[in-house]
Design an enzyme around this catalytic site. Structure first.
Site, mmCIF file in Angstrom:
data_model
loop_
_atom_site.group_PDB
_atom_site.id
_atom_site.type_symbol
_atom_site.label_atom_id
_atom_site.label_comp_id
_atom_site.label_asym_id
_atom_site.label_seq_id
_atom_site.Cartn_x
_atom_site.Cartn_y
_atom_site.Cartn_z
ATOM 1 N N ALA A 14 0.883 -1.159 0.000
ATOM 2 C CA ALA A 14 0.000 0.000 0.000
ATOM 3 C C ALA A 14 0.925 1.215 0.000
ATOM 4 C CB ALA A 14 -0.861 -0.023 1.262
ATOM 5 N N LYS A 42 6.894 -3.032 -5.934
ATOM 6 C CA LYS A 42 7.539 -3.201 -7.248
ATOM 7 C C LYS A 42 7.046 -4.453 -7.969
ATOM 8 C CE LYS A 42 11.569 -0.652 -5.693
ATOM 9 N NZ LYS A 42 11.140 0.666 -6.167
ATOM 10 N N ASP A 252 8.972 0.567 -12.943
ATOM 11 C CA ASP A 252 8.202 -0.688 -12.898
ATOM 12 C C ASP A 252 7.324 -0.824 -14.143
ATOM 13 O OD1 ASP A 252 9.277 -1.213 -10.377
ATOM 14 O OD2 ASP A 252 7.640 -0.155 -9.365
ATOM 15 N N ALA A 282 3.736 6.649 -17.850
ATOM 16 C CA ALA A 282 3.459 6.467 -16.418
ATOM 17 C C ALA A 282 3.925 7.677 -15.603
ATOM 18 C CB ALA A 282 4.138 5.202 -15.913
HETATM 19 O O1 RIB Z 1 8.893 1.439 -7.619
HETATM 20 C C1 RIB Z 1 7.858 2.096 -6.944
HETATM 21 C C2 RIB Z 1 7.379 1.269 -5.790
HETATM 22 O O2 RIB Z 1 8.412 1.142 -4.844
HETATM 23 C C3 RIB Z 1 6.220 1.856 -5.022
HETATM 24 O O3 RIB Z 1 4.975 1.487 -5.541
HETATM 25 C C4 RIB Z 1 6.461 1.366 -3.601
HETATM 26 O O4 RIB Z 1 5.500 0.483 -3.150
HETATM 27 C C5 RIB Z 1 7.849 0.750 -3.616
HETATM 28 O O5 RIB Z 1 7.803 -0.621 -3.629
#
Ligand code: RIB
Length: 304
Positions: A14, A42, A252, A282
């Site tokens: 979250a 991620k 990501d 994004a």
């Molecule tokens: O890469 C971004 C992500 O890194 C975020 O969504 C957060 O949850 C961390 O894991």
């Protein structure tokens, strides 16, 4: 055994997102805005990005039995990700505290929660799925034992985005084809492998990773695109120029879109060209998964 597309073994968080004018200095208090919970992690981000780009995706991970479990998995469900490998544990859902400054840059602190249960014994309960994966996509937000077990069981191509860079067994890491990292992460990965690159130049970092034994490398360079490297060549991948609103999860989005294209049979250069446009898209929206395009979205063009 039937193959199961892309399998992601990774984190589900979250994201508690706060917007600030600039990032605070140590010991400083700043006023911010926002404070919303949005889906992140991620692993989950990359799973959602791949699914929105048309890939069949299975998620292996865990959430807690708390109020954050629902919001953190909402977009995984709506993107059509197979969630049969996601456990509900007695602990809390992974939490990421994210500050986003006016220029779109973020800083992130992750509290693992249930992601810490994605260890070797949990991953081994999903051996069949891993053996049947066409592509296994891993990050660095699960325990190293889970990471290593997943690489051992992987029946298809292994793509690793070791973010954050955790200490993992050398032989497990070197199976990555490609290893995907930004410049900072590439330096830390080389350090973990006992290698000191001659400089921090992207070409040198990419070549050093290849020399270390990786079959291929994707070095992401943010607004400067990416470098795709194989022992035969290093290819620069341009990215569209955009006005960044929030770069959280843009890397990501790149990783997920990249594997979706590999799954379609594209080569790494074509996959990275598409992924750069998805990553740029994004960064033009708020949040991680909430800013990801599906296949109908108008992606920004690379010009010039
Ligand atoms: O890469 C971004 C992500 O890194 C975020 O969504 C957060 O949850 C961390 O894991």
């Amino acid at each position: 055994m039937s193959m199961s597309g892309v399998v992601v073994v990774g984190s589900i968080n979250a994201d508690l997102v706060v917007r600030v004018h600039r990032h605070p200095h140590p010991g400083e208090t700043l006023m911010g805005s926002g404070g919303n919970i949005t889906p992140g992690g991620k692993g989950a981000n990359q799973a959602v990005a791949a699914a929105l780009q048309g890939a069949e995706v299975t998620m292996i991970g865990a959430v807690g039995s708390d109020a954050y479990a629902g919001p953190s998995t909402e977009l995984l469900h709506s993107a059509g990700v197979n969630m049969t490998g996601v456990a509900t544990t007695a602990t809390t859902t992974g939490l990421a505290v994210i500050t986003v400054s006016k220029d779109g840059e973020n800083s992130i602190i992750v509290v693992p929660g249930a992601n810490a249960t994605v260890d070797e014994s949990y991953v081994r309960t999903h051996a069949d799925t891993l053996v049947g994966a066409d592509i296994l996509l891993l990050q660095g937000e699960i325990p190293a034992s889970g990471f290593a077990a997943a690489t051992e069981l992987c029946g298809g191509r292994l793509v690793v985005n070791l973010a954050p860079v955790i200490e993992v067994p050398r032989e497990a890491l070197l199976k990555a084809d490609p290893i995907m990292a930004n410049e900072h992460e590439a330096g830390l990965i080389l350090e973990q492998l006992g290698i000191t690159p001659e400089s921090g130049e992207p070409q040198v970092l990419a070549q050093s990773l290849l020399d270390a034994g990786f079959a291929s490398v994707v070095l992401t360079l943010g607004a400067h695109g990416a470098l795709v490297g194989t022992p035969a060549e290093l290819v620069e991948i341009p990215t569209p120029k955009i006005e960044a609103v929030d770069t959280t999860g843009a890397g990501d989005a790149f990783a997920g879109a990249f594997v979706a294209k590999l799954l379609e049979g594209e080569d790494m250069i074509a996959a990275a060209q598409h992924a750069a446009r998805v990553g740029a898209y994004a960064a033009t929206g708020h949040g991680a998964q909430a800013s990801y395009p599906d296949t109908t979205a108008q992606l920004p063009e690379v010009r010039g």
